[in-house]
Design an enzyme around this catalytic site. Sequence first.
Site, PDB file in Angstrom:
ATOM      1  N   SER A 141       6.449  -0.635  11.524  1.00 47.38           N
ATOM      2  CA  SER A 141       7.873  -0.307  11.414  1.00 47.38           C
ATOM      3  C   SER A 141       8.200   0.992  12.154  1.00 47.38           C
ATOM      4  O   SER A 141       9.356   1.279  12.428  1.00 47.38           O
ATOM      5  CB  SER A 141       8.275  -0.188   9.942  1.00 47.38           C
ATOM      6  OG  SER A 141       7.442   0.737   9.307  1.00 47.38           O
ATOM      7  N   CYS A 174      -5.340   0.214   0.309  1.00 50.63           N
ATOM      8  CA  CYS A 174      -5.935   1.561   0.315  1.00 50.63           C
ATOM      9  C   CYS A 174      -5.385   2.401  -0.833  1.00 50.63           C
ATOM     10  O   CYS A 174      -5.490   3.617  -0.828  1.00 50.63           O
ATOM     11  CB  CYS A 174      -5.727   2.247   1.661  1.00 50.63           C
ATOM     12  SG  CYS A 174      -4.014   2.473   2.092  1.00 50.63           S
TER      13      CYS A 174
END
Length: 402
Positions: A259, A346
Amino acid sequence: MKQAFLKFGKDDSLRRYHPWIFSGAIHHFSKQPEEGEVVEVYAAKQKEDRKGFDFEYIASGHFQIGSIMIRVLTFEHEDIDQDFYERRLASALQMRKAVGLVGREDSTSFRMVHGEGDNLPGLVIDVYKKTAVMQAHSVGMHVDRFVIAKALKNVMGEDLENIFYKSETTLPFKAELGQENGFLLGGSTDDIATENGLKFHVDWLRGQKTGFFVDQRENRSLLQKYSQGRKVLNMFCYTGGFSFYAMRGGAELVHSVDSSQKAIDLTNANVELNFPNDPRHKAYAEDAFKFLDRMEKGAYDLIILDPPAFAKHKDALRNALKGYSRLNQKAFEKIAKGGILFTFSCSQVVTKDNFRTAVFTAAAQARRKVRILHQLHQPADHPINIYHPEGEYLKGLVLYVE
Ligand code: SAH
């Protein structure tokens, strides 16, 4: 040296060498410490006649206002000085040497210090060729940054020419801390490092974290093995790590999505560095969810999903798991038959089992037959302190989708 006295019975986790002391465990301080100051911690022991307490030394660590109030640096009664940091850093370097990550021509990037994993809570140091990028995640490490920089130079010697310090985004915002990004040593602008023979630019000033995600090194190598002849979609590509491995692996095409336009520019630059004018690669600055919605079914048969941490705190866990499910479901719905999905989380607060359940839910919603081929994790230069299981943060699954 100021002292922290624990409440009676609040030393159990410290006896098991866990390096965090929460504010609720502290009874009182001898004198209120400054943020970032090293304090000695004392455990309360009941006197034999059960009338009152004796106190015994148990640890020393950095004090900081917050839920984790002391980050333990040592359980031995020793000074926290340059010599201390040199010993810790030498041990960190020794471990990286032991696993073959130091002194390689074709791979000049590795994590030198991984916080609690290297018994230095709050400190992260990544090495890119002759430049170390250092980040403080605690006020104490920020306060000690110059001492640490000197110790690091002494330990690494000729192998290190520059130390770039970058903590603007990792420290709790406090004007009086005087956070600043800049060189503590040297000032080289050589920003090209290597990983398994592939080149990449590291933008340590403007990039995320220390400028590159070194933790995916081995997982990228595995991806390369599966890329031959495949149509690859690298979602959340950041600087394009997975993309240039896929290209070296012989992918038919590689599309990278992030993005952030800045990330896309970096990806294009990195691909160009390794595969100039290669028409197989295209990059899109676009939201991953939107991209997955609008893409054609079966357009890709190798998809990587490596999103940022969806949950930074325990409270956000439920929503994070929903996010992982939603994202993976979209990929399962669209991936070609016989496709391979590399999917990661993560988030530290999302356990391996949490993540697997979220992906399982997604597969079922998409009604696909899915087999687990590999279970992935963080590499050896991101070690987990056995007494600090919270240090296990990166998990991934490689899935075959029928
Ligand atoms: N896979 C990368 C690291 C990914 S970091 C590597 O190997 O280096 C996560 C990335 O996700 C960041 O670059 C961030 O800009 C991007 N990102 C965050 N939200 C996004 C969204 N909704 N859609 C696409 N990219 C997003």
